[in-house]
Design a protein around this motif. Sequence first.
Motif, PDB file in Angstrom:
ATOM      1  N   TYR A  52     -31.594 -23.378 -24.981  1.00  0.00           N
ATOM      2  CA  TYR A  52     -30.624 -22.423 -24.430  1.00  0.00           C
ATOM      3  C   TYR A  52     -30.800 -22.256 -22.920  1.00  0.00           C
ATOM      4  O   TYR A  52     -29.828 -22.280 -22.162  1.00  0.00           O
ATOM      5  CB  TYR A  52     -30.800 -21.086 -25.147  1.00  0.00           C
ATOM      6  CG  TYR A  52     -29.726 -20.061 -24.857  1.00  0.00           C
ATOM      7  CD1 TYR A  52     -28.423 -20.265 -25.298  1.00  0.00           C
ATOM      8  CD2 TYR A  52     -30.020 -18.885 -24.175  1.00  0.00           C
ATOM      9  CE1 TYR A  52     -27.440 -19.322 -25.053  1.00  0.00           C
ATOM     10  CE2 TYR A  52     -29.046 -17.932 -23.929  1.00  0.00           C
ATOM     11  CZ  TYR A  52     -27.750 -18.156 -24.368  1.00  0.00           C
ATOM     12  OH  TYR A  52     -26.778 -17.219 -24.122  1.00  0.00           O
ATOM     13  N   LYS A  87     -28.062 -23.120 -20.112  1.00  0.00           N
ATOM     14  CA  LYS A  87     -27.552 -22.026 -19.271  1.00  0.00           C
ATOM     15  C   LYS A  87     -27.843 -22.280 -17.801  1.00  0.00           C
ATOM     16  O   LYS A  87     -27.112 -21.817 -16.916  1.00  0.00           O
ATOM     17  CB  LYS A  87     -28.185 -20.702 -19.700  1.00  0.00           C
ATOM     18  CG  LYS A  87     -27.749 -20.209 -21.065  1.00  0.00           C
ATOM     19  CD  LYS A  87     -26.385 -19.547 -21.031  1.00  0.00           C
ATOM     20  CE  LYS A  87     -26.463 -18.154 -20.424  1.00  0.00           C
ATOM     21  NZ  LYS A  87     -25.158 -17.459 -20.501  1.00  0.00           N
ATOM     22  N   GLU A  99     -30.136 -21.105 -15.765  1.00  0.00           N
ATOM     23  CA  GLU A  99     -30.413 -19.921 -14.955  1.00  0.00           C
ATOM     24  C   GLU A  99     -31.904 -19.717 -14.698  1.00  0.00           C
ATOM     25  O   GLU A  99     -32.287 -19.015 -13.761  1.00  0.00           O
ATOM     26  CB  GLU A  99     -29.864 -18.663 -15.646  1.00  0.00           C
ATOM     27  CG  GLU A  99     -28.365 -18.622 -15.758  1.00  0.00           C
ATOM     28  CD  GLU A  99     -27.874 -17.402 -16.506  1.00  0.00           C
ATOM     29  OE1 GLU A  99     -26.841 -16.832 -16.106  1.00  0.00           O
ATOM     30  OE2 GLU A  99     -28.516 -17.013 -17.508  1.00  0.00           O
TER      31      GLU A  99
END
Length: 323
Positions: free
Chosen positions: A175, A179, A181
Amino acid sequence: MKVTYRMIDKQLRLRGYMIDAVMSKSSEEKFIKFMHTVKKLTKGLKGKKADGMQTSEEWLTREDGTKLRICIYKPLHLKKAVPGVLWLHGGGYALGVPELYTARYRSLIEARNCVIVAPDYRLSIDAPYPAALDDSYAALLWMKKNAEKIGIRSDQLMVGGESAGGGLTAALTLYARDKNEVNIAFQMPLYPMMDDRSETESAKENNAPIWNARTNRWGWKLYLGDLYGGNVPPYAAAARATDYSNLPPTVTFVGDLEPFRDETVQYIQNLKEAGVPVDFEMYKGCYHGFDIANPAADVSKKAIPFFIRSFEHAVDHYFVEQK
């Protein structure tokens, strides 16, 4: 995979069947009731201090306004700019609190000066997927944002967990990669709960102590909710991933008698084929969570140091800058 008494390591037999006598239930309804009972019993552990470590709590506000509790464990004498380890506790996604795993935190802190961040993520008996993943990711972002405040270096954020926490670890790294980030330097998904399909030889008809084919099925039904038996995303069950590139270096181990044996072996193979550095060992005669069930057993004294040595190597060698 049918497991007989003689297949189990002699030093693990008694403890395994004693724990199994408590955990084993004859029906899904009784299993769920037991999960709720355990939740009530462990509620009193929340906020408990751990010997030999600094302990504190932080509270994050979720999008719906509810609060996520985060437990922080530090060495008594903390050095500056140390690795930050997000540790996700086990419990079949259905039970547990961070305070149950202080022995694990202590072993990591004693091996290398580091800070453990352990979120009290939502359990499946209260909220199915993606609640636990969302909480884990929120804690990871908080670590990145508050690295200097809590004394960790932002280029050495690590993630680990055992069992369901290992499954969350594997899902979280997927994840986080997608993402884009926050960057994770190292992951430690120990005997991870990653495959809801239970189609491997080790998972089918497994009757080993502590966690078997039946409890595995019930645990996944609770965690996946309406998704169970359908189109399950890899962020819920990491074994369903098809792209293993650009994941962090990894360490894990597993027992050869437990349901997660084959899915762990396949996961490691997928990582290797994607060029991800991996440390992996399988231990003979071992059921699920054997190192926690009997840490004094000879085989546990091999598995735990193996994992810790890999962690030490990661602290010395694995870094990744944040964007």
